[in-house]
Design a protein around this motif. Structure first.
Motif, mmCIF file in Angstrom:
data_model
loop_
_atom_site.group_PDB
_atom_site.id
_atom_site.type_symbol
_atom_site.label_atom_id
_atom_site.label_comp_id
_atom_site.label_asym_id
_atom_site.label_seq_id
_atom_site.Cartn_x
_atom_site.Cartn_y
_atom_site.Cartn_z
ATOM 1 N N ALA A 1 11.095 4.383 -11.447
ATOM 2 C CA ALA A 1 9.907 4.662 -11.253
ATOM 3 C C ALA A 1 8.854 3.846 -12.349
ATOM 4 N N ASP A 2 9.290 3.722 -13.396
ATOM 5 C CA ASP A 2 8.722 3.020 -14.460
ATOM 6 C C ASP A 2 8.890 1.414 -14.362
ATOM 7 N N ASP A 3 9.843 0.974 -13.460
ATOM 8 C CA ASP A 3 10.052 -0.417 -13.062
ATOM 9 C C ASP A 3 9.416 -0.980 -12.141
ATOM 10 N N ARG A 4 8.848 0.023 -11.326
ATOM 11 C CA ARG A 4 7.969 -0.515 -9.944
ATOM 12 C C ARG A 4 8.835 -1.467 -9.166
ATOM 13 N N ALA A 5 10.338 -1.263 -9.027
ATOM 14 C CA ALA A 5 11.179 -1.939 -8.238
ATOM 15 C C ALA A 5 10.872 -1.732 -6.826
ATOM 16 N N ILE A 6 10.480 -2.896 -6.204
ATOM 17 C CA ILE A 6 10.223 -2.588 -4.738
ATOM 18 C C ILE A 6 11.566 -2.482 -3.676
ATOM 19 N N ARG B 1 0.912 -1.184 -0.091
ATOM 20 C CA ARG B 1 -0.019 0.006 0.068
ATOM 21 C C ARG B 1 0.813 1.269 -0.060
ATOM 22 N N TYR B 2 1.860 1.150 0.834
ATOM 23 C CA TYR B 2 2.929 2.347 0.869
ATOM 24 C C TYR B 2 3.479 2.557 -0.776
ATOM 25 N N ALA B 3 4.065 1.566 -1.071
ATOM 26 C CA ALA B 3 4.624 1.462 -2.587
ATOM 27 C C ALA B 3 3.656 1.956 -3.475
ATOM 28 N N VAL B 4 2.338 1.640 -3.528
ATOM 29 C CA VAL B 4 1.359 2.154 -4.524
ATOM 30 C C VAL B 4 1.060 3.638 -4.271
ATOM 31 N N ALA B 5 0.847 3.921 -3.115
ATOM 32 C CA ALA B 5 0.742 5.362 -2.939
ATOM 33 C C ALA B 5 1.907 6.361 -3.222
ATOM 34 N N THR B 6 3.048 5.720 -2.936
ATOM 35 C CA THR B 6 4.342 6.631 -3.523
ATOM 36 C C THR B 6 4.428 6.507 -4.880
ATOM 37 N N SER B 7 3.999 5.446 -5.578
ATOM 38 C CA SER B 7 3.849 5.587 -7.261
ATOM 39 C C SER B 7 2.875 6.453 -7.579
ATOM 40 N N GLN B 8 1.792 6.520 -7.017
ATOM 41 C CA GLN B 8 0.810 7.668 -7.590
ATOM 42 C C GLN B 8 1.196 8.995 -7.359
ATOM 43 N N MET B 9 1.805 9.015 -6.205
ATOM 44 C CA MET B 9 2.475 10.485 -5.986
ATOM 45 C C MET B 9 3.284 11.085 -7.113
ATOM 46 N N LEU B 10 4.290 10.087 -7.549
ATOM 47 C CA LEU B 10 5.361 10.447 -8.453
ATOM 48 C C LEU B 10 4.614 10.563 -9.840
ATOM 49 N N GLY C 1 0.658 -2.106 -11.844
ATOM 50 C CA GLY C 1 0.193 -0.820 -11.848
ATOM 51 C C GLY C 1 -1.138 -0.398 -11.294
ATOM 52 N N PRO C 2 -1.093 0.792 -10.680
ATOM 53 C CA PRO C 2 -2.284 1.099 -10.158
ATOM 54 C C PRO C 2 -3.404 1.663 -10.906
ATOM 55 N N TYR C 3 -2.943 2.327 -12.012
ATOM 56 C CA TYR C 3 -3.858 2.553 -12.939
ATOM 57 C C TYR C 3 -4.516 1.545 -14.244
ATOM 58 N N ASP C 4 -3.685 0.510 -14.201
ATOM 59 C CA ASP C 4 -3.958 -0.791 -14.996
ATOM 60 C C ASP C 4 -4.573 -1.728 -14.095
ATOM 61 N N THR C 5 -4.744 -1.852 -12.980
ATOM 62 C CA THR C 5 -5.299 -2.865 -12.092
ATOM 63 C C THR C 5 -6.910 -2.250 -11.603
ATOM 64 N N LEU C 6 -7.795 -3.263 -12.018
ATOM 65 C CA LEU C 6 -8.981 -2.865 -11.458
ATOM 66 C C LEU C 6 -9.287 -4.134 -10.478
#
Length: 557
Positions: free
Chosen positions: A85-90, A40-49, A477-482
């Protein structure tokens, strides 16, 4: 203060940093995103960026107002600097946690060195680095590692002022800056840990004069300058919603009743302490009598005030998790090594020695558990035998036996070395070599690999129903996952964009999903099956990845 022996030189610090990295780094990149908090933290950070909005915190479309924005800013900085950022590397999101733990380890070393000498400083720092709970928090992208760093910094500054009120300006500056930073990481929790210790000292000593050395006239404005800008901004943006959720629901709610099934009785932390602070739990328990005998010493008194009120408070709070008392570990490590390195050892009475022997047996039992976690976990979950993990487990067990034997026979510095070896091997084995190999638990990486193999478009929208874990939202990806509302909703979403969507459906939901798809003139085609266990809730899952097939043709068409 008591100081014995020379301070740590630059070689000593290099050795400490190197050993800490060897202990804390394995697994940081190979361990997949952990559900649910880390992801959840990682998703929120990704959306911030992605959005450039560094005030409002969101998980997909939901507001995420449990903690302030500080940790998201640090993760955003780490991701930006590493270009991932584009790699979503944890692993990039975990950098602040690793640095927070490393900072706490080094500060513990500095404090123990100042109080009790160089050997004590090295030992105390490594007891924190090898502790079982710290090892996990160093490898996941959450708030607790950085919170540990800020609380340790605040205590070090406050302790220096308590021991010697007249001193440099950096001490009150560090104190107020650490409080402000901690408030930006996890809200007022830092005030609880530091405030309880301060209150205990005031009651114990009945002296207030030394508090003027905190320089509140300029210290409080420094604290507010760090905290107020974002807290005011989020209050405006959320129309007060942040305070209602973060303070009213999350913080105060945890006090009166357990949240998210994280409950436990009074004594919960005492029961888990032998494991969570392992291997240092042995040395801290054995330092108990020495601590009591030296409680009139100002430094010991402060360390007791750092530990005891916070521990009691968290035993009383309804919501409990094993790592919640982690901010007490630096003080515990300092007392553990003080009982070994301070000249003039105290011989404990017979009843204390009997208790020490009994506790030693308990500690060895937990050591056996740690030794078995690597090879046993791999065999139990994956059905595989690893000679390397078996050897590592044997070495951990032998080191633990040596630790206890050496301590009870009076060779305590050697016991510390054996204990650190056991702890380091345990951390590397469990976190670096076992957890990343438990493929049954790690459904998300296999799901993402299947989507990438079967996606027909440059950007594939994944619709998922039963498996709704944040790790999947992060990795795909938060915008590609429903996250669909049930199997029928998944079929509706698949029908809305059949050419560039895939659906992930559990076997238990297959019938209603296929029935609804039929009413929408879809014939879903199964592409892959991913089987495993959702460790977040214990459910066994058989997930099928579907593509929207062609509409069925009627007679004569």
């Amino acid at each position: 203060m008591i100081a014995t022996g020379p301070r740590l030189g630059w070689k000593g610090w290099l050795i400490l940093v190197g050993l800490s990295c060897l202990i804390l780094l394995p697994g940081i990149s190979s361990l997949p995103p952990v559900d649910r908090d880390e992801a959840r933290y990682a998703v929120a950070t990704s959306q911030m960026l992605a959005t450039g909005d560094f005030i409002d915190i969101r998980f997909q479309e939901e507001q995420r107002y449990l903690q302030p924005a500080g940790i998201y800013w640090l993760q955003s900085l780490a991701v930006t600097l590493t270009g991932t950022a584009d790699d979503r590397a944890i692993w990039a999101h975990r950098i602040p946690s690793f640095l927070g733990i490393l900072a706490a380890v080094l500060m513990t070393g500095a404090l123990a060195t100042r109080l009790y000498g160089r050997q004590a400083g090295l030992a105390a720092a490594l007891l924190v680095a090898t502790s079982f709970a710290v090892g996990f928090e160093a490898r996941i992208a959450k708030t607790d590692a950085m919170l540990l760093a800020t609380i340790t910094a605040a205590h070090i500054a406050l302790m220096q002022i308590y021991l010697k009120p007249l001193g440099h300006w950096w001490r009150p500056a560090l104190f107020w800056a650490a409080l402000g930073t901690g408030m930006m990481i996890k809200g007022p929790i830092i005030l609880l840990f530091v405030g309880l210790a301060l209150a205990a000292l005031l009651v114990w000593d009945r002296k207030l004069a030394w508090l003027t050395a905190l320089k509140p006239l300029w210290g409080v404005p420094l604290f507010l300058a760090i905290v107020l800008p974002w807290y005011v901004a989020i209050g405006i943006v959320s129309d007060g919603g942040f305070y209602a959720e973060a303070v009213g629901d999350s913080l105060m709610g945890k006090v009166g009743e357990s949240q998210q099934s994280h409950a436990g009785p009074f004594g919960y932390y005492l029961g888990l302490f032998s494991l969570t602070f392992w291997p240092g739990s042995l040395f801290f328990a054995y330092a108990g009598y020495w601590t009591w005998c030296n409680r009139k010493e100002a430094a010991v008194r402060y360390l007791i005030a750092w530990i005891l009120p916070g521990w009691i408070a968290y035993e009383l709070i309804a919501t409990k998790l094993p790592h919640y008392i982690m901010p007490l570990y630096p003080a515990m490590a300092c007392l553990a090594v003080a009982a070994i390195f301070v000249p003039g050892q105290i011989r404990a009475p017979f009843w204390v020695r009997i208790g020490a022997g009994l506790y030693g047996a308990v500690w060895l039992a937990y050591s056996a558990l740690v030794a078995a976690l690597g090879p046993g976990g791999l065999y139990w979950i994956e059905g595989r035998v690893s000679p390397m993990l078996i050897l590592a487990g044997v070495l951990i067990g032998l080191a633990a036996v040596a630790t206890l034997t050496l301590y009870l026979t009076g060779r305590r510095p050697a016991a510390l070395i054996a204990g650190v070896v056991a702890g380091g091997l345990g951390a590397v084995t469990v976190y670096g070599n076992t957890l990343p190999r438990l493929e049954t638990f790690w459904l998300t990486p296999r799901i993402v690999a299947a989507v990438e193999a079967h996606g027909a478009c440059e950007t594939t929208r994944l619709v998922t129903s039963a498996f709704r874990e944040p790790s999947l939202v992060f990795r795909h990806g938060p915008y590609d996952t429903l996250l669909a509302d049930g199997p029928a909703g998944a079929a509706d979403a698949l029908a809305a964009d059949p050419s560039c969507s895939l659906a992930l459906i559990d076997a238990a939901e297959a019938a209603p999903f296929l029935a609804r798809a039929g009413t929408l003139s879809l014939t879903p085609q199964a592409l892959a099956v991913i089987e495993g266990q959702n460790y977040s809730n214990g459910d066994e899952m058989a997930l099928t990845l579907y593509r929207a097939g062609p509409a069925p043709t009627g007679p004569g068409e």
